[in-house]
Design a protein around this motif. Structure first.
Motif, PDB file in Angstrom:
ATOM      1  N   MET B   1       0.834  -1.204   0.000  1.00  0.00           N
ATOM      2  CA  MET B   1       0.000   0.000   0.000  1.00  0.00           C
ATOM      3  C   MET B   1       0.868   1.254   0.000  1.00  0.00           C
ATOM      4  O   MET B   1       2.075   1.153   0.189  1.00  0.00           O
ATOM      5  CB  MET B   1      -0.923  -0.025   1.217  1.00  0.00           C
ATOM      6  N   ILE B   2       0.218   2.401  -0.174  1.00  0.00           N
ATOM      7  CA  ILE B   2       0.967   3.662  -0.226  1.00  0.00           C
ATOM      8  C   ILE B   2       1.205   4.176   1.193  1.00  0.00           C
ATOM      9  O   ILE B   2       0.275   4.262   1.996  1.00  0.00           O
ATOM     10  CB  ILE B   2       0.196   4.706  -1.062  1.00  0.00           C
ATOM     11  N   MET B   3       2.458   4.475   1.485  1.00  0.00           N
ATOM     12  CA  MET B   3       2.830   4.931   2.824  1.00  0.00           C
ATOM     13  C   MET B   3       3.026   6.446   2.854  1.00  0.00           C
ATOM     14  O   MET B   3       3.522   7.021   1.887  1.00  0.00           O
ATOM     15  CB  MET B   3       4.152   4.283   3.249  1.00  0.00           C
ATOM     16  N   ALA B   4       2.656   7.018   3.964  1.00  0.00           N
ATOM     17  CA  ALA B   4       2.838   8.464   4.127  1.00  0.00           C
ATOM     18  C   ALA B   4       3.186   8.746   5.577  1.00  0.00           C
ATOM     19  O   ALA B   4       2.992   7.890   6.448  1.00  0.00           O
ATOM     20  CB  ALA B   4       1.550   9.185   3.747  1.00  0.00           C
ATOM     21  N   LYS B   5       3.731   9.928   5.811  1.00  0.00           N
ATOM     22  CA  LYS B   5       3.954  10.340   7.201  1.00  0.00           C
ATOM     23  C   LYS B   5       3.460  11.768   7.379  1.00  0.00           C
ATOM     24  O   LYS B   5       3.517  12.571   6.435  1.00  0.00           O
ATOM     25  CB  LYS B   5       5.412  10.176   7.618  1.00  0.00           C
ATOM     26  N   PRO B   6       2.959  12.086   8.564  1.00  0.00           N
ATOM     27  CA  PRO B   6       2.391  13.422   8.762  1.00  0.00           C
ATOM     28  C   PRO B   6       3.419  14.519   8.531  1.00  0.00           C
ATOM     29  O   PRO B   6       4.586  14.377   8.876  1.00  0.00           O
ATOM     30  CB  PRO B   6       1.956  13.401  10.236  1.00  0.00           C
ATOM     31  N   LYS B   7       2.955  15.605   7.942  1.00  0.00           N
ATOM     32  CA  LYS B   7       3.815  16.781   7.812  1.00  0.00           C
ATOM     33  C   LYS B   7       3.951  17.420   9.191  1.00  0.00           C
ATOM     34  O   LYS B   7       3.052  17.267  10.027  1.00  0.00           O
ATOM     35  CB  LYS B   7       3.155  17.799   6.877  1.00  0.00           C
ATOM     36  N   PRO B   8       5.051  18.136   9.439  1.00  0.00           N
ATOM     37  CA  PRO B   8       5.145  18.873  10.708  1.00  0.00           C
ATOM     38  C   PRO B   8       3.944  19.822  10.815  1.00  0.00           C
ATOM     39  O   PRO B   8       3.590  20.490   9.832  1.00  0.00           O
ATOM     40  CB  PRO B   8       6.450  19.653  10.572  1.00  0.00           C
ATOM     41  N   ILE B   9       3.328  19.860  11.996  1.00  0.00           N
ATOM     42  CA  ILE B   9       2.098  20.656  12.142  1.00  0.00           C
ATOM     43  C   ILE B   9       2.364  22.145  11.891  1.00  0.00           C
ATOM     44  O   ILE B   9       1.493  22.870  11.406  1.00  0.00           O
ATOM     45  CB  ILE B   9       1.441  20.396  13.513  1.00  0.00           C
ATOM     46  N   GLU B  10       3.601  22.575  12.143  1.00  0.00           N
ATOM     47  CA  GLU B  10       3.942  23.983  11.908  1.00  0.00           C
ATOM     48  C   GLU B  10       3.752  24.328  10.427  1.00  0.00           C
ATOM     49  O   GLU B  10       3.318  25.435  10.094  1.00  0.00           O
ATOM     50  CB  GLU B  10       5.396  24.265  12.304  1.00  0.00           C
ATOM     51  N   GLU B  11       4.095  23.387   9.550  1.00  0.00           N
ATOM     52  CA  GLU B  11       3.975  23.607   8.104  1.00  0.00           C
ATOM     53  C   GLU B  11       2.495  23.745   7.716  1.00  0.00           C
ATOM     54  O   GLU B  11       2.122  24.614   6.917  1.00  0.00           O
ATOM     55  CB  GLU B  11       4.615  22.412   7.377  1.00  0.00           C
ATOM     56  N   ILE B  12       1.646  22.913   8.317  1.00  0.00           N
ATOM     57  CA  ILE B  12       0.205  22.965   8.008  1.00  0.00           C
ATOM     58  C   ILE B  12      -0.385  24.283   8.538  1.00  0.00           C
ATOM     59  O   ILE B  12      -1.136  24.964   7.848  1.00  0.00           O
ATOM     60  CB  ILE B  12      -0.512  21.739   8.623  1.00  0.00           C
ATOM     61  N   ILE B  13       0.001  24.630   9.754  1.00  0.00           N
ATOM     62  CA  ILE B  13      -0.482  25.881  10.357  1.00  0.00           C
ATOM     63  C   ILE B  13      -0.138  27.070   9.459  1.00  0.00           C
ATOM     64  O   ILE B  13      -0.965  27.942   9.195  1.00  0.00           O
ATOM     65  CB  ILE B  13       0.126  26.070  11.776  1.00  0.00           C
ATOM     66  N   ASN B  14       1.082  27.068   8.961  1.00  0.00           N
ATOM     67  CA  ASN B  14       1.547  28.157   8.108  1.00  0.00           C
ATOM     68  C   ASN B  14       0.699  28.292   6.837  1.00  0.00           C
ATOM     69  O   ASN B  14       0.431  29.390   6.372  1.00  0.00           O
ATOM     70  CB  ASN B  14       3.017  27.919   7.753  1.00  0.00           C
ATOM     71  N   GLU B  15       0.248  27.158   6.295  1.00  0.00           N
ATOM     72  CA  GLU B  15      -0.559  27.193   5.075  1.00  0.00           C
ATOM     73  C   GLU B  15      -1.971  27.719   5.321  1.00  0.00           C
ATOM     74  O   GLU B  15      -2.556  28.380   4.470  1.00  0.00           O
ATOM     75  CB  GLU B  15      -0.660  25.785   4.453  1.00  0.00           C
TER      76      GLU B  15
END
Lengths: 119, 222
Positions: B1-15
């Motif tokens: 299956m396709i694997m992923a890992k969470p982005k740093p939350i700071e990066e999401i907050i910034n967006e």
């Protein structure tokens, strides 16, 4: 034993701290708790072998997450004590309450961020 | 299956910090299995974001949804009636899901909440490793069921190379040498003779070298 511990503490009973999920700790804080501690059995004494060790990792994860969002990581803590240690429980409760008191109230409490069920 | 890992939350907050109403959208497919983008992770990310913006005294609404899959239109359609009310969506599906949602709701800003990593397997709870690079022309039949494209750091077809030492790859002492694994497997199968016939250069046109790929199965089409 009629031990005293801070009146503001709300106890959520679980059969094992292995049931504690990350979201449980976050929800408690999001809903306004000033701090949360997980009281698990002594390491090596888990009836289900590793429940308290799993809880320990989840607590560590939440602390890291709190740090990332600018909250005091120490608002969440893990303690290990046996079910026979009533006085220790009271002592930990006082210790945790005192620690949290130093941080002040949960900054999220009563804030305007909302959630509606989407689907 | 396709694997992923969470982005740093700071990066999401910034967006998303400039918006007022956000939908965090999970996918209950692959990314739920690798504990990066399923229902539980939606709850955790949304809760953390609500606490962050609450702490910032920002009046923001952050809602949650978790779709069966984000790579199929019928599941993406489940949010068509409500997506209009959001300023932006943070999708924690794989890159394919994020893009398909963008295509379907092209007036919305869709931000990725995870870094999509690879096609792999669950080695044990909490440990995932790569097994396939979707090269488009499977050679596992010739390599004892171990893929040199995914398991060899150099993707070489006639290995091992000089960087193989004690069964490990030179890039990291914890990374097994893919060709050492192939050698051991072929030895077990009594097929070491395969090493006597060099493998011809691979046609990479079926991989990314051929540009974005497309599959059509006519008998499945309506």
């Amino acid at each position: 034993m009629r031990l005293n511990y801070p009146v503001g503490i709300r106890i959520v009973k679980l059969p094992c701290t292995g049931r504690v999920a990350v979201i449980h700790l976050l929800k408690a804080l999001e809903k306004g708790a000033d701090g949360v501690f997980v009281a698990g059995c002594m390491e090596g004494d888990c009836r289900y072998q590793a429940g308290n060790l799993r809880a320990k990792k989840r607590v560590a994860y939440v602390r890291q997450l709190l740090q990332s969002i600018g909250m005091e990581p120490e608002r969440v803590a893990m303690y290990n004590l046996s079910s026979g240690e009533g006085p220790r429980f009271a002592e930990i409760s006082r210790e945790m309450a005192e620690k949290v008191r130093q941080f002040g109230p949960n900054p999220v409490k009563g804030k305007g961020v909302r959630k509606e069920k989407a689907a | 299956m396709i694997m992923a890992k969470p982005k740093p939350i700071e990066e999401i907050i910034n967006e998303i910090k400039g918006f007022d109403k956000i939908l965090v959208a999970g996918c209950n497919g692959c990314v739920a299995v690798c504990e990066a983008g399923g229902l539980k992770e939606v709850e955790i990310l949304a809760s953390a974001l609500r606490m962050y913006f609450g702490n910032q005294h920002k009046n923001m609404q952050i809602d949650e949804v978790s779709l069966t899959r984000q790579c199929d239109k019928e599941y993406l359609a489940e949010i068509k009636d409500r997506i209009g009310s959001y300023d932006a969506v943070v999708s924690i599906a794989c890159g394919a899901g994020v893009q398909f949602m963008t295509e379907m709701y092209n007036t919305k800003r869709i931000y990725p909440g995870v870094n999509t990593c690879f096609i792999g397997v669950t080695e044990e709870k909490g440990v995932w490793t790569e097994r396939c690079q979707a090269c488009g022309e499977c050679i596992l039949a010739r390599t004892g069921g171990i893929c040199p494209i995914a398991r060899c750091s150099k993707r070489i077809l006639n290995g091992p190379c000089g960087g193989s030492s004690n069964g490990k790859c030179e890039i990291d002492k914890d990374v097994p040498c893919g060709w050492q694994l192939i050698y051991e497997r072929l030895k077990e199968l009594g097929e070491l003779k395969r090493f006597e016939e060099p493998v011809s250069p691979k046609d990479w046109a079926t991989s990314r070298d051929g540009g974005p790929r497309k599959l059509v199965k006519e008998d499945s089409q309506i």
